[in-house]
Design an enzyme around this catalytic site. Structure first.
Site, mmCIF file in Angstrom:
data_model
loop_
_atom_site.group_PDB
_atom_site.id
_atom_site.type_symbol
_atom_site.label_atom_id
_atom_site.label_comp_id
_atom_site.label_asym_id
_atom_site.label_seq_id
_atom_site.Cartn_x
_atom_site.Cartn_y
_atom_site.Cartn_z
ATOM 1 N N ASP A 1 1.165 -1.594 -0.078
ATOM 2 C CA ASP A 1 0.039 -0.073 0.194
ATOM 3 C C ASP A 1 1.275 1.497 -0.454
ATOM 4 O OD1 ASP A 1 -2.364 1.849 0.326
ATOM 5 O OD2 ASP A 1 -3.823 -0.117 1.494
ATOM 6 N N HIS B 1 -12.597 -0.748 -7.258
ATOM 7 C CA HIS B 1 -13.635 0.388 -7.228
ATOM 8 C C HIS B 1 -13.178 1.626 -7.317
ATOM 9 C CE1 HIS B 1 -14.843 -0.702 -2.718
ATOM 10 N NE2 HIS B 1 -13.752 -0.035 -3.052
#
Length: 262
Positions: free
Chosen positions: A159, A197
């Site tokens: 991340d 998404h």
């Protein structure tokens, strides 16, 4: 008879509008429950047999409360808790963009940017308090659970640097900071939950191309975990999927939930 049915339909319409108008009250009440850790307190006493789900028949006696299948999802110390996500989504920082949706429809633009002056990822990198709130809601527990169930697997939590800097430690999981738009660490499989998404189709293709470079040509896997929209579906979570689609509209720049074909 027709007039009576028309009156009933009009009343139902009014009831629906009241329900939608005041539906925020449920989420605000849930937020209060999570903040006060009420589910944890009740659960603690239930285990000690101080409280039970019991309504005394004697007049004037206090009702004794226990947890339901729903409220157990608000236990903070449960590995399946939704409390951190609830506190994140109902925080004023993430509620404010919803008030700009009509403005975005008329003028264009991104709701989160209109309120905070930057995209959500930049806001998190510059605001440690929001970064912690966001990271708690989006914890990397899925990878940790996979590694726990299959100890021969070595997991990488990849991340942004400011995200992994505050990530909790898990056995068998290594935290690596970086930028998925530049490169993704080599692995046998890339597991992406609630990632695609957040982005437009064009950006998703770019991410997937980097995934392709990171995994073995013959045996590598890219595993995507996201909502699959069924607009006419009546399944248990189909309405939740539509709500997630609205979340993406309020909080991201081009993100959306997708149908199976998409």
């Amino acid at each position: 008879m027709e007039a009576k049915e028309a009156d009933q339909a009009e009343l139902q319409g009014q009831a629906d509008i009241w329900k939608y108008m005041l539906s925020f009250a449920d989420s605000m009440a849930l937020k209060c429950v999570a903040e006060l850790r009420i589910a944890d307190i009740i659960d603690m006493h239930v285990r000690r047999k101080i409280f039970t789900a019991h309504h005394p028949s004697e007049g004037g006696a206090d009702t004794l409360y226990g947890l339901t299948h729903s409220s157990r999802w608000l236990l903070h110390d449960s590995k399946m808790s939704l409390a951190p996500l609830l506190l994140m989504e109902d925080h004023p920082w993430l509620m404010a963009p919803w008030h700009c949706l009509s403005q975005c429809v008329k003028e264009g633009g991104i709701a989160f940017n209109k309120v905070h002056g930057r995209e959500i990822w930049d806001f998190a990198s510059e605001n440690p308090e929001f970064n912690n709130l966001f990271n708690d809601g989006m914890a990397c527990s899925a990878v940790a659970e996979i590694v726990k169930s299959f100890p021969h697997i070595k997991g990488i939590n990849f991340d942004l640097p400011h995200v992994v800097a505050t990530a909790p430690m898990y056995d068998g999981v290594k935290h690596v900071g970086g930028d998925m738009f530049q490169a993704i660490p080599n692995a046998d499989a890339v597991f992406m939950k609630w990632i695609m998404h957040d982005w437009s189709d064009e950006i998703c293709v770019k991410i997937l191309k980097n995934c392709r470079k990171a995994i073995p040509e013959e045996s590598g896997k890219a595993i995507i975990v996201d909502v699959v929209l069924l607009p006419d579906g009546n399944g248990l979570f189909d309405d939740t999927g539509l709500m997630f689609d609205l979340l993406m509209l309020a909080h991201t720049s081009g993100g959306k939930e997708r149908t199976e074909l998409e």
